[in-house]
Design an enzyme around this catalytic site. Structure first.
Site, short mmCIF file in Angstrom:
data_model
loop_
_atom_site.label_atom_id
_atom_site.label_comp_id
_atom_site.label_asym_id
_atom_site.label_seq_id
_atom_site.Cartn_x
_atom_site.Cartn_y
_atom_site.Cartn_z
N CYS A 1 12.26 18.41 -42.27
CA CYS A 1 13.41 19.03 -42.92
C CYS A 1 14.52 17.99 -43.03
O CYS A 1 15.68 18.28 -42.79
CB CYS A 1 13.85 20.31 -42.21
SG CYS A 1 14.19 20.09 -40.47
N ASP B 1 3.46 21.91 -28.56
CA ASP B 1 4.85 21.42 -28.60
C ASP B 1 5.15 20.74 -27.28
O ASP B 1 4.65 21.15 -26.23
CB ASP B 1 5.85 22.55 -28.87
CG ASP B 1 7.14 22.01 -29.48
OD1 ASP B 1 7.28 22.03 -30.71
OD2 ASP B 1 8.00 21.52 -28.71
C1 LIG Z 1 10.85 20.60 -36.86
S1 LIG Z 1 10.48 21.28 -35.29
C2 LIG Z 1 9.06 22.23 -35.65
C3 LIG Z 1 9.31 23.56 -36.33
C4 LIG Z 1 8.07 24.43 -36.37
N1 LIG Z 1 6.95 23.75 -36.99
C5 LIG Z 1 8.30 25.76 -37.10
O1 LIG Z 1 7.95 25.87 -38.28
O2 LIG Z 1 8.83 26.67 -36.49
C6 LIG Z 1 9.81 19.92 -34.44
C7 LIG Z 1 9.21 20.26 -33.09
O3 LIG Z 1 8.53 19.12 -32.61
C8 LIG Z 1 8.57 19.12 -31.22
N2 LIG Z 1 8.19 17.76 -30.78
C9 LIG Z 1 8.93 16.64 -30.75
N3 LIG Z 1 8.22 15.60 -30.33
C10 LIG Z 1 6.97 16.06 -30.07
C11 LIG Z 1 5.78 15.47 -29.58
N4 LIG Z 1 5.72 14.18 -29.29
N5 LIG Z 1 4.69 16.26 -29.41
C12 LIG Z 1 4.74 17.58 -29.70
N6 LIG Z 1 5.86 18.20 -30.16
C13 LIG Z 1 6.95 17.45 -30.35
C14 LIG Z 1 9.99 19.57 -30.91
O4 LIG Z 1 10.07 20.10 -29.59
C15 LIG Z 1 10.21 20.63 -31.99
O5 LIG Z 1 9.93 21.90 -31.50
#
Ligand SMILES: C[S@@+](CC[C@H](N)C(=O)[O-])C[C@H]1O[C@@H](n2cnc3c(N)ncnc32)[C@H](O)[C@@H]1O
Length: 435
Positions: free
Chosen positions: A377, A279
């Protein structure tokens, strides 16, 4: 003189003000502000924040009729108090006189005594003109559907047949759902434990480990929660692990993993998996660590930009890649009503660019016989079926893979669940593999 005690209504007003100013999310404000309140006040504060932000476009349309002029930015806590008062009068079981007097009293703890008369007059005028004000809401689309206009327009454009139903579902309070850790208990056995604890629950038909609670409860009341027997997770999110076609000894990448809901589920299901959970947000990565500690499951955690594999990848390809992409969250507004305030129309284009980069950069990390699952989502096609359609057009070597069980309604590419469909959150799913 001693400072007046902070009350649930005063803290709710402070929190709502910050969300209205787009300065922070509800969950981060709860973490910061709720500990300032006595424990028995916290539930009411949360209830007010959720309720007011859920209905804010409607409550604000009413308050605009009751006020002569809008508030200055610095006094948005007073506007928030009026919204709290209206919400109590319209939707809560608080006796009306208490709702008004307690809301007026909250001015004192905010150090804004000057506003007491104004709030009192506003709420009493609402009582007098209630019928007429409520009728006027029906004429105003933003107020009627309690969403910003740009989002109403997007839903209409994307879902001409279902937009009203989807927006109505976004305004409902979401039920609490659980995922049973089958390493500890079968779902049936766990349902038995819930019955013994007087917690009414039924199995979720859409997912094998899912349970729907009749009423939300504190997680520590759930049998075995601290030992990792169960996690809180919407059924729509639980479907994702099934799509990954998990078996033993896989090398798995969970590219956008925090707070780790799906990471935990994948590890519960896959024996001997080597899972890398990534993340970009270091603070959120700590939440994965806490979740996996409770479940007692191992993963390699990395704080990095998944879109720049050269900074973190060890050049060993993956059997499975999950991109649970950052998105508008327009499928989970019922759980995060602050999205209505915090999201801007221009965010959608920027999110679509980020999602495209993640797909492009992570696709080469997949083994030739591997499987990539892309999920969001979101309920918007630009982040979902159009995103994956364009990816497949750019990559003739990639093809859509059809899972054994369809996870939701078929889209032109992938599967879309609109909010509230089968009581679950809105979600999009697509499975991609090499030809
Ligand atoms: C929809 S949430 C993920 C929820 C998680 N998969 C769960 O089931 O608990 C999206 C996540 O992507 C992360 N994120 C955003 N851009 C990113 C990147 N370029 N690389 C890695 N993580 C990223 C955000 O910090 C966030 O925590």
């Amino acid at each position: 003189m001693a400072k007046p005690k902070l009350t649930a209504r005063a803290v709710a007003a402070r929190i709502i003000k910050q969300v209205l100013l787009q300065q922070a999310s509800l969950s981060s404000l709860f973490t910061e502000q709720l500990p300032l309140l006595a424990e028995n006040e916290r539930g009411l504060c949360q209830q007010l924040c959720y309720g007011v932000l859920r209905w804010q476009p409607q409550l604000q349309a009413i308050s605009a009729q009751l006020l002569k002029k809008p508030f200055k930015r610095k006094d948005l806590d007073i506007e928030a108090l009026i919204l709290c008062g209206l919400y109590q009068l319209r939707a809560m079981r608080v006796p009306e006189h208490a709702a008004i007097s307690e809301t007026v009293n909250a001015c004192k703890s905010l150090g804004k005594n000057w506003a007491s008369g104004l709030i009192n007059a506003c709420l009493r005028n609402y009582q007098r003109q209630q019928q007429q004000l409520e009728t006027e809401i029906e004429q105003n689309e933003i107020a009627k559907y309690a969403h910003p206009q740009w989002l109403i327009n997007r839903f209409k454009h994307n879902w001409p047949e279902q937009w009203q139903e989807a927006l109505t579902a976004n305004n409902q309070q979401a039920p609490m759902m659980l995922r049973v850790n089958e390493r500890h208990f079968s779902r049936d056995d766990y349902l038995g434990l819930l019955t013994q604890s007087d917690i009414a629950a039924t199995p979720l038909k859409e997912c094998a480990q899912g349970v729907l609670l009749e009423k939300a409860c504190d997680v520590f009341e759930l049998p075995g929660f601290s030992a990792g027997a169960v996690s809180v997770q919407d059924g729509a999110a639980q479907i994702v692990a099934d799509l990954l076609n998990l078996k033993s000894d896989l090398r798995i990448l969970d590219a956008c993993a925090a707070p780790g809901g799906k990471t935990g589920h994948i590890l519960e299901k896959a024996q001997n998996a080597t899972l890398t959970a990534l993340d970009i947000d270091e603070q959120r990565l700590k939440q994965i660590e806490q979740n996996l500690d409770r479940l007692d499951l191992p993963a390699k955690l990395i704080a990095a930009d998944a879109g720049q594999p050269e900074t973190w990848w060890d050049n060993e390809p993956f059997d499975r890649i999950l991109i649970d992409a950052p998105c508008s969250g327009t499928g989970v507004i019922r759980r995060h009503p602050d999205i209505k305030q915090l999201r801007r129309e221009e965010d959608i284009r920027n999110l679509a660019i980020q999602q495209q980069q993640l797909l492009e950069q992570l696709w080469p990390l997949l083994k030739p016989d591997g499987l990539l699952v892309y999920t969001t989502c979101s309920a918007l096609k630009e982040e979902n079926e159009y995103q994956v359609r364009d990816f497949l057009q750019r990559h003739p070597e990639a093809e859509e893979y059809t899972p054994e069980t369809a996870p939701a309604q078929r889209s032109s590419v992938g599967y879309q669940r609109l909010p509230g469909d089968g009581q679950l959150d809105g979600f999009y799913y697509a499975c991609i593999r090499h030809r």
